[in-house]
Design a protein around this motif. Sequence first.
Motif, PDB file in Angstrom:
ATOM      1  N   LYS A 235      -0.459  12.843   0.341  1.00 32.96           N
ATOM      2  CA  LYS A 235      -0.625  14.373  -0.048  1.00 32.96           C
ATOM      3  C   LYS A 235      -1.495  14.205  -1.553  1.00 32.96           C
ATOM      4  O   LYS A 235      -2.078  15.335  -2.003  1.00 32.96           O
ATOM      5  N   HIS A 236      -1.468  13.286  -2.304  1.00 34.68           N
ATOM      6  CA  HIS A 236      -2.161  13.244  -3.459  1.00 34.68           C
ATOM      7  C   HIS A 236      -3.641  12.834  -3.261  1.00 34.68           C
ATOM      8  O   HIS A 236      -3.728  11.480  -3.054  1.00 34.68           O
ATOM      9  N   ARG A 237      -4.465  13.660  -3.390  1.00 32.91           N
ATOM     10  CA  ARG A 237      -5.893  13.408  -2.892  1.00 32.91           C
ATOM     11  C   ARG A 237      -6.455  12.010  -3.656  1.00 32.91           C
ATOM     12  O   ARG A 237      -7.166  11.398  -3.002  1.00 32.91           O
ATOM     13  N   LEU A 238      -6.295  12.217  -5.134  1.00 31.81           N
ATOM     14  CA  LEU A 238      -6.992  11.167  -5.893  1.00 31.81           C
ATOM     15  C   LEU A 238      -6.415   9.892  -5.582  1.00 31.81           C
ATOM     16  O   LEU A 238      -7.212   9.044  -5.169  1.00 31.81           O
ATOM     17  N   LEU A 239      -4.892   9.584  -5.456  1.00 29.94           N
ATOM     18  CA  LEU A 239      -4.519   8.395  -5.353  1.00 29.94           C
ATOM     19  C   LEU A 239      -4.671   7.784  -3.802  1.00 29.94           C
ATOM     20  O   LEU A 239      -4.787   6.693  -3.625  1.00 29.94           O
ATOM     21  N   ARG A 240      -4.716   8.779  -2.917  1.00 32.37           N
ATOM     22  CA  ARG A 240      -4.950   8.463  -1.726  1.00 32.37           C
ATOM     23  C   ARG A 240      -6.446   7.772  -1.582  1.00 32.37           C
ATOM     24  O   ARG A 240      -6.543   6.982  -0.999  1.00 32.37           O
ATOM     25  N   THR A 241      -7.175   8.467  -2.068  1.00 29.52           N
ATOM     26  CA  THR A 241      -8.700   8.143  -1.965  1.00 29.52           C
ATOM     27  C   THR A 241      -8.777   6.683  -2.570  1.00 29.52           C
ATOM     28  O   THR A 241      -9.304   5.703  -2.278  1.00 29.52           O
ATOM     29  N   LEU A 242      -8.212   6.563  -3.779  1.00 31.81           N
ATOM     30  CA  LEU A 242      -8.150   5.217  -4.541  1.00 31.81           C
ATOM     31  C   LEU A 242      -7.385   4.043  -3.603  1.00 31.81           C
ATOM     32  O   LEU A 242      -7.808   2.921  -3.479  1.00 31.81           O
ATOM     33  N   ALA A 243      -6.294   4.303  -2.942  1.00 34.59           N
ATOM     34  CA  ALA A 243      -5.555   3.645  -2.050  1.00 34.59           C
ATOM     35  C   ALA A 243      -6.360   2.953  -1.140  1.00 34.59           C
ATOM     36  O   ALA A 243      -6.578   1.786  -0.627  1.00 34.59           O
ATOM     37  N   PHE A 244      -7.024   4.008  -0.197  1.00 37.89           N
ATOM     38  CA  PHE A 244      -7.758   3.293   0.847  1.00 37.89           C
ATOM     39  C   PHE A 244      -9.117   2.972   0.544  1.00 37.89           C
ATOM     40  O   PHE A 244      -9.618   1.879   1.181  1.00 37.89           O
ATOM     41  N   THR A 245      -9.821   3.102  -0.657  1.00 34.28           N
ATOM     42  CA  THR A 245     -10.981   2.701  -1.359  1.00 34.28           C
ATOM     43  C   THR A 245     -10.563   1.182  -1.465  1.00 34.28           C
ATOM     44  O   THR A 245     -11.212   0.303  -1.033  1.00 34.28           O
ATOM     45  N   MET A 246      -9.433   0.807  -2.005  1.00 34.74           N
ATOM     46  CA  MET A 246      -9.078  -0.299  -2.015  1.00 34.74           C
ATOM     47  C   MET A 246      -8.703  -1.274  -1.181  1.00 34.74           C
ATOM     48  O   MET A 246      -9.099  -2.443  -1.124  1.00 34.74           O
ATOM     49  N   ALA A 247      -8.014  -0.746  -0.228  1.00 35.75           N
ATOM     50  CA  ALA A 247      -7.813  -1.318   1.003  1.00 35.75           C
ATOM     51  C   ALA A 247      -8.912  -1.936   1.625  1.00 35.75           C
ATOM     52  O   ALA A 247      -9.194  -2.848   2.028  1.00 35.75           O
ATOM     53  N   VAL A 248      -9.947  -0.843   2.056  1.00 35.32           N
ATOM     54  CA  VAL A 248     -11.131  -1.174   2.721  1.00 35.32           C
ATOM     55  C   VAL A 248     -12.014  -2.311   1.940  1.00 35.32           C
ATOM     56  O   VAL A 248     -12.580  -3.301   2.590  1.00 35.32           O
ATOM     57  N   GLY A 249     -11.928  -2.017   0.664  1.00 40.08           N
ATOM     58  CA  GLY A 249     -12.616  -3.018  -0.392  1.00 40.08           C
ATOM     59  C   GLY A 249     -12.046  -4.277  -0.243  1.00 40.08           C
ATOM     60  O   GLY A 249     -13.080  -5.482  -0.363  1.00 40.08           O
ATOM     61  N   ASN A 250     -10.680  -4.476  -0.233  1.00 42.35           N
ATOM     62  CA  ASN A 250     -10.194  -5.856  -0.059  1.00 42.35           C
ATOM     63  C   ASN A 250     -10.318  -6.454   1.271  1.00 42.35           C
ATOM     64  O   ASN A 250     -10.775  -7.746   1.308  1.00 42.35           O
ATOM     65  N   VAL A 252     -13.153  -6.022   3.090  1.00 32.58           N
ATOM     66  CA  VAL A 252     -14.737  -6.729   3.046  1.00 32.58           C
ATOM     67  C   VAL A 252     -14.934  -7.633   2.186  1.00 32.58           C
ATOM     68  O   VAL A 252     -15.516  -8.757   2.394  1.00 32.58           O
ATOM     69  N   PHE A 253     -14.333  -7.680   0.992  1.00 33.54           N
ATOM     70  CA  PHE A 253     -14.328  -8.849   0.026  1.00 33.54           C
ATOM     71  C   PHE A 253     -13.509  -9.917   0.497  1.00 33.54           C
ATOM     72  O   PHE A 253     -14.223 -10.959   0.467  1.00 33.54           O
ATOM     73  N   CYS A 254     -12.590  -9.977   1.114  1.00 36.58           N
ATOM     74  CA  CYS A 254     -11.978 -11.231   1.599  1.00 36.58           C
ATOM     75  C   CYS A 254     -12.647 -11.792   2.704  1.00 36.58           C
ATOM     76  O   CYS A 254     -12.654 -13.045   2.964  1.00 36.58           O
ATOM     77  N   ALA A 255     -13.296 -10.884   3.687  1.00 38.68           N
ATOM     78  CA  ALA A 255     -14.118 -11.349   4.638  1.00 38.68           C
ATOM     79  C   ALA A 255     -15.216 -12.097   4.176  1.00 38.68           C
ATOM     80  O   ALA A 255     -15.808 -13.211   4.583  1.00 38.68           O
ATOM     81  N   ALA A 256     -15.947 -11.424   3.044  1.00 32.98           N
ATOM     82  CA  ALA A 256     -17.127 -12.095   2.618  1.00 32.98           C
ATOM     83  C   ALA A 256     -16.720 -13.500   1.742  1.00 32.98           C
ATOM     84  O   ALA A 256     -17.411 -14.560   1.856  1.00 32.98           O
ATOM     85  N   PHE A 257     -15.878 -13.645   1.071  1.00 31.19           N
ATOM     86  CA  PHE A 257     -15.386 -14.935   0.466  1.00 31.19           C
ATOM     87  C   PHE A 257     -14.474 -16.005   1.157  1.00 31.19           C
ATOM     88  O   PHE A 257     -14.190 -16.637   0.425  1.00 31.19           O
ATOM     89  N   GLU A 371      -3.466  -3.255   0.066  1.00 32.17           N
ATOM     90  CA  GLU A 371      -4.147  -4.210  -0.576  1.00 32.17           C
ATOM     91  C   GLU A 371      -4.235  -5.468   0.185  1.00 32.17           C
ATOM     92  O   GLU A 371      -4.987  -6.251   0.501  1.00 32.17           O
ATOM     93  N   LEU A 372      -2.910  -6.039   0.219  1.00 34.98           N
ATOM     94  CA  LEU A 372      -2.591  -7.272   0.634  1.00 34.98           C
ATOM     95  C   LEU A 372      -2.845  -7.595   2.340  1.00 34.98           C
ATOM     96  O   LEU A 372      -3.378  -8.488   2.961  1.00 34.98           O
ATOM     97  N   GLY A 373      -2.468  -6.385   2.805  1.00 35.78           N
ATOM     98  CA  GLY A 373      -2.700  -6.451   4.396  1.00 35.78           C
ATOM     99  C   GLY A 373      -4.212  -6.217   4.569  1.00 35.78           C
ATOM    100  O   GLY A 373      -4.781  -6.936   5.469  1.00 35.78           O
ATOM    101  N   GLY A 374      -4.968  -5.631   3.736  1.00 36.81           N
ATOM    102  CA  GLY A 374      -6.661  -5.567   3.687  1.00 36.81           C
ATOM    103  C   GLY A 374      -7.076  -7.128   3.649  1.00 36.81           C
ATOM    104  O   GLY A 374      -8.133  -7.355   4.218  1.00 36.81           O
ATOM    105  N   ALA A 375      -6.421  -7.779   2.626  1.00 36.27           N
ATOM    106  CA  ALA A 375      -7.063  -9.127   2.226  1.00 36.27           C
ATOM    107  C   ALA A 375      -6.693  -9.990   3.540  1.00 36.27           C
ATOM    108  O   ALA A 375      -7.547 -10.890   3.787  1.00 36.27           O
ATOM    109  N   ALA A 376      -5.327  -9.966   4.087  1.00 35.47           N
ATOM    110  CA  ALA A 376      -5.215 -10.852   5.262  1.00 35.47           C
ATOM    111  C   ALA A 376      -6.252 -10.382   6.328  1.00 35.47           C
ATOM    112  O   ALA A 376      -6.831 -11.520   7.039  1.00 35.47           O
ATOM    113  N   LEU A 377      -6.426  -9.411   6.747  1.00 34.02           N
ATOM    114  CA  LEU A 377      -7.035  -9.129   7.790  1.00 34.02           C
ATOM    115  C   LEU A 377      -8.647  -9.523   7.436  1.00 34.02           C
ATOM    116  O   LEU A 377      -9.484  -9.955   8.367  1.00 34.02           O
TER     117      LEU A 377
END
Length: 430
Positions: A235-250, A252-257, A371-377
Amino acid sequence: MRAPFAAPLGADFWKLWTSSAVANLGDGITMVAGPLLVASITTNPAAVAGAVLAQQLPWLLFALISGAWADRLDRRRLVVSVNALRAGAMAVLALAVGFDVATVPLILTVFFLLGTGETLADTASAAFVPAIVAEPQRPRANSLLFASFNVLNQFAAKPLGGWLFIVAAAVPFAVNALTFAVSAALIATIRAITPARSRPSPVDADAALAAAEPDGVRRPGLWSEIGEGMRWLLKHRLLRTLAFTMAVGNVVFCAAFAVFVLYATRVLGLSDVGYGVLLVAFAAGGLLGTLVAPALIRRVATSLLLRTGLVVECALHATLALSREPWAVAAMIVVFGIHTTVWGVVVTTIRQRDVPPAMYGRVASVHSFLELGGAALGSLLGGVVATAYGLVAPYWLATLAMALVAAAAWRGLRAATLGSSPEPEAATSP
């Protein structure tokens, strides 16, 4: 604005900082010595990889549960107890190694217990700064905590861990046991950190009151409390945006590295030493980020810092996809390291301001899970993409994905500030 940043942070913060610094040193030593120990016992690649997985897996299994427990218990006592138990586990491993009776199952079991304890201790201790540091001073406090991680865990601990293992295989684990014990002793001297004691957040104060347990009323079930934290974040628009941005960022970052060592040696033509230098560039950028973060936060709009960070993410992956010059790649990695630290300080400070103290552990644990789920994926995805389409393909994929993420998040980041909290309606609108 200069006075709040120059104001004393207080004795409790410096106890927390010292505890974090000691723990970061010990964690970094074991991060190097653990795989070396397994490799000295067996040549099975799965067993060596298991030493890393054993510490990561608890975050996927227990992160959300640990967040709920961190909101139920006295957070100081929880961290002290967990660190004492981790000290005992590392002491057992050190003795087993010293008497030459350590086995792979024992090592993996100890590392799994360490990772499980980490989910509890890290989630609970995340709530310490907003409880013991005044809001104007939190960017400085968070920068100092990031600095201890970059200097000790990323720089000092890695060569020290390898050297201690050469001296005697049991020594690094004995040292880590000692660091856990020292960390526990320091945290024990901080005043109690409980949800009820922490200052309520002006954002969604009703949720904070609802999370408290009234006398004579039965507490909701564990999964109900976890769901409450997840719903608050959504329900918190800003923190929700930041959380999912960081999740997707992790992802693609871990896929690349995931294939970065092959990229460095085959695409850039670097030696093993050159590959090591690129890894140091990440740590160097992170350290520079800790030095400049407070000044940037004072002088640059928060929304601009976050948006610039997304541009840097895209630029990093595009540079690795296009460039064959090691110096250009290294320079971009340093810039990326600065961004990750500045982004981390900003996001952590916003979360400390907006999340109700009574549910801080649950909300923080959702961030960790994503974040860590995104990193593993991402690590799994990177190997598949590189095998099918070549070593550069993950970087093109990451560039495209982060460009889409930046476009989707751009408008939502407009509301990001590090001043007083936004109005609840603005912060929680879907």
